[in-house]
Structures are given as C-alpha cells and as structure tokens.
Design a protein around this motif. Structure first.
Motif, PDB file in Angstrom:
ATOM      1  N   GLY A   1      13.897   4.420   3.632  1.00 58.55           N
ATOM      2  CA  GLY A   1      12.756   3.652   4.106  1.00 58.55           C
ATOM      3  C   GLY A   1      12.836   2.236   3.565  1.00 58.55           C
ATOM      4  N   MET A   2      12.265   1.302   4.294  1.00 61.01           N
ATOM      5  CA  MET A   2      12.368  -0.104   3.898  1.00 61.01           C
ATOM      6  C   MET A   2      11.017  -0.789   4.040  1.00 61.01           C
ATOM      7  SD  MET A   2      14.991  -3.011   5.435  1.00 61.01           S
ATOM      8  CE  MET A   2      14.352  -2.863   7.123  1.00 61.01           C
ATOM      9  N   LYS A   3      10.642  -1.577   3.028  1.00 60.87           N
ATOM     10  CA  LYS A   3       9.452  -2.427   3.128  1.00 60.87           C
ATOM     11  C   LYS A   3       9.911  -3.882   3.144  1.00 60.87           C
ATOM     12  CE  LYS A   3       8.494  -2.927  -1.828  1.00 60.87           C
ATOM     13  NZ  LYS A   3       7.509  -2.805  -2.909  1.00 60.87           N
ATOM     14  N   VAL A   4       9.206  -4.705   3.919  1.00 61.41           N
ATOM     15  CA  VAL A   4       9.617  -6.095   4.100  1.00 61.41           C
ATOM     16  C   VAL A   4       8.412  -7.010   3.922  1.00 61.41           C
ATOM     17  CG1 VAL A   4      10.617  -7.786   5.672  1.00 61.41           C
ATOM     18  CG2 VAL A   4      11.435  -5.418   5.710  1.00 61.41           C
ATOM     19  N   SER A   5       8.535  -7.971   3.022  1.00 59.45           N
ATOM     20  CA  SER A   5       7.488  -8.970   2.816  1.00 59.45           C
ATOM     21  C   SER A   5       7.595 -10.048   3.891  1.00 59.45           C
ATOM     22  CB  SER A   5       7.639  -9.598   1.427  1.00 59.45           C
ATOM     23  OG  SER A   5       6.708 -10.635   1.242  1.00 59.45           O
TER      24      SER A   5
ATOM     25  N   LYS B   1      20.169  15.237   3.105  1.00 60.67           N
ATOM     26  CA  LYS B   1      19.044  15.714   2.314  1.00 60.67           C
ATOM     27  C   LYS B   1      17.851  14.806   2.589  1.00 60.67           C
ATOM     28  CE  LYS B   1      17.462  16.064  -2.476  1.00 60.67           C
ATOM     29  NZ  LYS B   1      17.806  15.806  -3.896  1.00 60.67           N
ATOM     30  N   ASP B   2      16.679  15.388   2.780  1.00 63.63           N
ATOM     31  CA  ASP B   2      15.491  14.589   3.068  1.00 63.63           C
ATOM     32  C   ASP B   2      15.106  13.732   1.857  1.00 63.63           C
ATOM     33  OD1 ASP B   2      13.002  13.958   4.658  1.00 63.63           O
ATOM     34  OD2 ASP B   2      12.112  14.837   2.863  1.00 63.63           O
ATOM     35  N   ASN B   3      14.874  12.438   2.123  1.00 59.35           N
ATOM     36  CA  ASN B   3      14.535  11.494   1.062  1.00 59.35           C
ATOM     37  C   ASN B   3      13.113  10.949   1.180  1.00 59.35           C
ATOM     38  OD1 ASN B   3      17.095  11.240  -0.443  1.00 59.35           O
ATOM     39  ND2 ASN B   3      17.889  10.475   1.508  1.00 59.35           N
ATOM     40  N   SER B   4      12.249  11.640   1.921  1.00 62.15           N
ATOM     41  CA  SER B   4      10.911  11.106   2.167  1.00 62.15           C
ATOM     42  C   SER B   4      10.092  10.964   0.884  1.00 62.15           C
ATOM     43  CB  SER B   4      10.161  11.995   3.168  1.00 62.15           C
ATOM     44  OG  SER B   4      10.062  13.321   2.685  1.00 62.15           O
ATOM     45  N   LYS B   5      10.339  11.813  -0.099  1.00 58.26           N
ATOM     46  CA  LYS B   5       9.563  11.738  -1.344  1.00 58.26           C
ATOM     47  C   LYS B   5       9.873  10.471  -2.134  1.00 58.26           C
ATOM     48  CE  LYS B   5       8.810  16.695  -1.853  1.00 58.26           C
ATOM     49  NZ  LYS B   5       9.004  17.901  -2.718  1.00 58.26           N
ATOM     50  N   SER B   6      11.027   9.854  -1.871  1.00 58.47           N
ATOM     51  CA  SER B   6      11.381   8.615  -2.574  1.00 58.47           C
ATOM     52  C   SER B   6      10.543   7.436  -2.098  1.00 58.47           C
ATOM     53  CB  SER B   6      12.863   8.299  -2.371  1.00 58.47           C
ATOM     54  OG  SER B   6      13.111   7.880  -1.028  1.00 58.47           O
ATOM     55  N   LEU B   7       9.809   7.600  -0.993  1.00 59.40           N
ATOM     56  CA  LEU B   7       8.990   6.522  -0.462  1.00 59.40           C
ATOM     57  C   LEU B   7       7.632   6.439  -1.167  1.00 59.40           C
ATOM     58  CD1 LEU B   7       9.748   6.926   3.352  1.00 59.40           C
ATOM     59  CD2 LEU B   7      11.094   5.833   1.558  1.00 59.40           C
ATOM     60  N   LYS B   8       7.397   7.347  -2.093  1.00 57.29           N
ATOM     61  CA  LYS B   8       6.164   7.332  -2.879  1.00 57.29           C
ATOM     62  C   LYS B   8       6.400   6.480  -4.120  1.00 57.29           C
ATOM     63  CE  LYS B   8       2.539  10.462  -4.500  1.00 57.29           C
ATOM     64  NZ  LYS B   8       2.137  11.886  -4.687  1.00 57.29           N
ATOM     65  N   TYR B   9       6.483   5.164  -3.932  1.00 57.16           N
ATOM     66  CA  TYR B   9       6.849   4.253  -5.019  1.00 57.16           C
ATOM     67  C   TYR B   9       5.644   3.617  -5.708  1.00 57.16           C
ATOM     68  CZ  TYR B   9       6.226   0.940  -1.156  1.00 57.16           C
ATOM     69  OH  TYR B   9       5.740   0.237  -0.074  1.00 57.16           O
ATOM     70  N   GLN B  10       4.440   3.755  -5.134  1.00 58.44           N
ATOM     71  CA  GLN B  10       3.269   3.132  -5.735  1.00 58.44           C
ATOM     72  C   GLN B  10       2.672   4.022  -6.829  1.00 58.44           C
ATOM     73  OE1 GLN B  10       2.724   0.147  -5.157  1.00 58.44           O
ATOM     74  NE2 GLN B  10       2.535  -0.422  -3.016  1.00 58.44           N
ATOM     75  N   ASP B  11       1.906   3.403  -7.742  1.00 58.06           N
ATOM     76  CA  ASP B  11       1.272   4.189  -8.799  1.00 58.06           C
ATOM     77  C   ASP B  11      -0.028   4.807  -8.300  1.00 58.06           C
ATOM     78  OD1 ASP B  11      -0.735   2.208  -8.888  1.00 58.06           O
ATOM     79  OD2 ASP B  11       0.273   1.117 -10.483  1.00 58.06           O
ATOM     80  N   LEU B  12      -0.626   5.649  -9.139  1.00 60.35           N
ATOM     81  CA  LEU B  12      -1.825   6.394  -8.750  1.00 60.35           C
ATOM     82  C   LEU B  12      -2.975   5.465  -8.390  1.00 60.35           C
ATOM     83  CD1 LEU B  12      -3.323   9.085  -8.453  1.00 60.35           C
ATOM     84  CD2 LEU B  12      -3.825   8.995 -10.915  1.00 60.35           C
TER      85      LEU B  12
ATOM     86  N   GLY C   1       0.795  -1.216   0.000  1.00 62.41           N
ATOM     87  CA  GLY C   1       0.000   0.000   0.000  1.00 62.41           C
ATOM     88  C   GLY C   1       0.830   1.269   0.000  1.00 62.41           C
ATOM     89  N   ILE C   2       0.344   2.260   0.750  1.00 65.73           N
ATOM     90  CA  ILE C   2       1.013   3.568   0.801  1.00 65.73           C
ATOM     91  C   ILE C   2       1.596   3.829   2.186  1.00 65.73           C
ATOM     92  CG2 ILE C   2      -0.431   4.482  -1.042  1.00 65.73           C
ATOM     93  CD1 ILE C   2      -2.061   5.973   1.082  1.00 65.73           C
ATOM     94  N   ALA C   3       1.778   2.759   2.956  1.00 70.47           N
ATOM     95  CA  ALA C   3       2.195   2.884   4.355  1.00 70.47           C
ATOM     96  C   ALA C   3       3.545   3.571   4.510  1.00 70.47           C
ATOM     97  CB  ALA C   3       2.231   1.518   5.023  1.00 70.47           C
ATOM     98  N   LEU C   4       4.525   3.194   3.688  1.00 67.94           N
ATOM     99  CA  LEU C   4       5.867   3.759   3.833  1.00 67.94           C
ATOM    100  C   LEU C   4       5.865   5.247   3.482  1.00 67.94           C
ATOM    101  CD1 LEU C   4       8.581   2.664   4.753  1.00 67.94           C
ATOM    102  CD2 LEU C   4       9.185   2.264   2.376  1.00 67.94           C
ATOM    103  N   ASP C   5       5.106   5.610   2.482  1.00 69.52           N
ATOM    104  CA  ASP C   5       4.973   7.024   2.115  1.00 69.52           C
ATOM    105  C   ASP C   5       4.306   7.811   3.231  1.00 69.52           C
ATOM    106  OD1 ASP C   5       5.008   9.368   0.566  1.00 69.52           O
ATOM    107  OD2 ASP C   5       3.074   8.912  -0.347  1.00 69.52           O
ATOM    108  N   GLU C   6       3.278   7.228   3.854  1.00 69.40           N
ATOM    109  CA  GLU C   6       2.600   7.901   4.972  1.00 69.40           C
ATOM    110  C   GLU C   6       3.568   8.133   6.130  1.00 69.40           C
ATOM    111  OE1 GLU C   6      -2.044   6.470   4.626  1.00 69.40           O
ATOM    112  OE2 GLU C   6      -0.615   5.114   5.581  1.00 69.40           O
ATOM    113  N   ALA C   7       4.396   7.133   6.418  1.00 70.03           N
ATOM    114  CA  ALA C   7       5.376   7.270   7.496  1.00 70.03           C
ATOM    115  C   ALA C   7       6.369   8.389   7.185  1.00 70.03           C
ATOM    116  CB  ALA C   7       6.113   5.951   7.708  1.00 70.03           C
ATOM    117  N   GLY C   8       6.850   8.418   5.940  1.00 71.30           N
ATOM    118  CA  GLY C   8       7.807   9.444   5.544  1.00 71.30           C
ATOM    119  C   GLY C   8       7.245  10.845   5.676  1.00 71.30           C
ATOM    120  N   LYS C   9       6.010  11.024   5.245  1.00 69.69           N
ATOM    121  CA  LYS C   9       5.380  12.344   5.325  1.00 69.69           C
ATOM    122  C   LYS C   9       5.197  12.790   6.769  1.00 69.69           C
ATOM    123  CE  LYS C   9       2.882  12.088   0.923  1.00 69.69           C
ATOM    124  NZ  LYS C   9       1.552  11.865   0.271  1.00 69.69           N
ATOM    125  N   LEU C  10       4.747  11.862   7.616  1.00 64.35           N
ATOM    126  CA  LEU C  10       4.538  12.206   9.022  1.00 64.35           C
ATOM    127  C   LEU C  10       5.853  12.533   9.727  1.00 64.35           C
ATOM    128  CD1 LEU C  10       1.820   9.570  10.007  1.00 64.35           C
ATOM    129  CD2 LEU C  10       1.521  12.049   9.896  1.00 64.35           C
TER     130      LEU C  10
END
Length: 294
Positions: free
Chosen positions: A128-132, A175-186, A108-117
């Motif tokens: 940021g890291m996602k783990v299956s 440099k802040d890299n939070s925008k790189s956590l937006k890896y999912q499509d629209l 989902g968009i969980a990692l992006d949400e964490a980065g923004k917060l």
C-alpha cells in the motif's frame, strides 16, 4: 501481467499518481487499464455498481485502487466501490494494491481501511502507498493552497519501489500484507473513529454550496468538474442539484465558476480556524511512503 487501476480523483491529485503509476508499470511490460470514476454518470447515477464494474473493468492479474483521504478516512465512495467488487475469479485478480492521497496534514486510517476491505473481498494485499499532495479544499479558506509545492522526485521514487515490488513478487504464492497498512498509533484511530466521521461531517459540519441564479450564466463549467455528478442543468440550462448523488464538498464548483455564482455558507470562520490549527500541529512523517517497509 495485466493491471487495472480504479481511482476516484475529485481534485486530480489521485489521478496524477495513477497516471505516473500507469506509465511506470507499462515501462516494465505490464499492460494497464486506468479507470477514474470521478464525474462518470455511468457510475454515480446507477444503482447497480457491480454491473458497471463487470462491464467496464478488463481482465487483470492485479487490482490497484486509488482514493483521496477525506477527514482521516478512505473516501466513502471508494469504500462502497470495494464492497461492490466482484469476487476474484473469472478474470478478476486476486492481488490488490491500494494507494491514498492526502493534503499533507494527516493520512488518517484510510490505507488501513482500504487494506481491510480488499482482504474482505477475497484479495491479498501486496503493498500500500500513501502520497502527500496539495490540500485542495484549503483554497476555500486560505490565500493559497496548502502543501501545493510537492517535489515529484519522492513520488516517482516511491512509485518505482512499488512497481519493482510488483514485478519481483510471485503473485501465486503471495502472503497478504494488509496488516502492514496499520501504521498509525492508537490516538489517530480514536480520533478517526470518534471525531472525524466523514458522512456526518458532510451533512452537519461542512459548509453548504449555494447557487446565485442571478449571477449564473449557465455555462455548465461547474457540472463538468463535479466529481459525483451532484450538479446538473434543467431544460432552460439553470444549474440544479441532483439529489441522487450527495455533494462531497470538494468545492470544485466554487473554484471553477467564472462568475463566482457559487459560494459556501456555514461557519467559515470555524472551518478556517480548524484547518489552521491542524496545519500548526505539523505534517505527517514520513509524508509519502510505501508499506510494508522493507
């Protein structure tokens, strides 16, 4: 360098990642404090979360936040925790790293949400890291836990990449890299925000737990595994529901009860069909990954 890992791990998947990350950091001469808020009454049964964090968390240079993905989103208790973080002064690090664990279907968009917060809290996101991991909740509907046989080599390799990035980065000029956590499509963002509304699903769609007092032996095992302290015992040891902390439908209590005295009620056929449909659509690729990709 000092690091703090704060995690919420209802099914132990997130905690396993936290432990491996802690070990790897310590091998690289970074001291680590690991705090898992799951089942911690000091956290879940207080209205002053910020005071808990101030008293519990040691001084550090880098803050690592770990959370499971629930219905495409960062689990809402971790969202609330990040919103209650003290400002990054007086020993609170200015650099943050979120990681999320999910059941292999969709992160989902969980990692992006964490980065923004975390960025909103005044911190800079290094990576940021996602783990299956195994899909813990699937045990309630399937013969065996989905995605349970995950090879640890890929996880250890990805954690190694993260730790190397931490050790080689000048935290003062990061440099802040939070925008790189937006890896999912629209399409995933639309589904996450319009369909997968976690708190609403907890109240209206997820099966509710029912306790059969005649079968219950009052052993209290369900209380120990409830990650949000929703279950408790009264004076005669009967299991009761603590309304100060809502059930998050992890089903730990159902799986742990030796007498099968706790059962789910609701449209279980629909829940099973929904999960089977999601699995048939295929798993996410890459399944375990570090962002930003270098």
């Amino acid at each position: 360098m000092k690091a703090v890992i704060i995690e919420f791990s209802p099914s132990n998947n997130t905690h396993r990642v936290g432990e491996l990350l802690k070990a790897n950091l310590e091998q690289n001469n970074i001291s680590v404090q690991l705090v898992n808020i799951a089942a911690d009454k000091r956290y879940f049964l207080t209205n002053n979360k910020k005071d808990f964090l101030q008293k519990t968390i040691d001084k550090h240079d880098i803050l690592i936040i770990g959370s499971p993905v629930y219905a495409h989103h960062l689990q809402y208790h971790i969202k609330y925790l990040i919103k209650n973080l003290p400002k990054p002064v007086n020993g609170w690090g200015k650099v943050a790293v979120p990681f999320v664990t999910y059941g292999g279907i969709n992160s989902g968009i969980a990692l992006d949400e964490a980065g923004k917060l975390l960025r909103k809290s005044g911190r800079k996101v290094l990576a940021g890291m996602k783990v299956s991991c195994s899909h813990h909740m699937s045990r309630a509907f399937m013969e065996e836990e989905y995605n349970k046989d995950q090879a640890e080599e890929k996880l250890i390799f990805t954690i190694g990449k993260l730790v190397k990035r931490i050790t080689l980065t000048n935290l003062d000029s990061l440099k802040d890299n939070s925008k790189s956590l937006k890896y999912q499509d629209l399409n995933i963002y639309l589904k996450s925000n319009l369909i997968f509304r976690e708190k609403t699903w907890h109240k209206k769609r997820y099966p509710k737990i029912v306790i059969n007092d005649n079968q219950c032996t009052k052993c209290g095992k369900c209380i120990k595994v409830c990650p949000v302290c929703h279950l408790d015992q009264n004076k005669d040891k009967s299991i009761i529901k603590n309304m100060d902390s809502e059930c998050i439908h992890c089903f730990n209590c159902i799986f742990e009860c030796p007498q099968k005295a706790i059962t789910p009620i609701g449209n279980l056929k629909r829940a099973k069909a929904f999960m089977e449909s999601a699995i048939q659509k295929g798993t996410e690729y890459p399944d375990t990954c570090l962002y930003p990709k270098l």
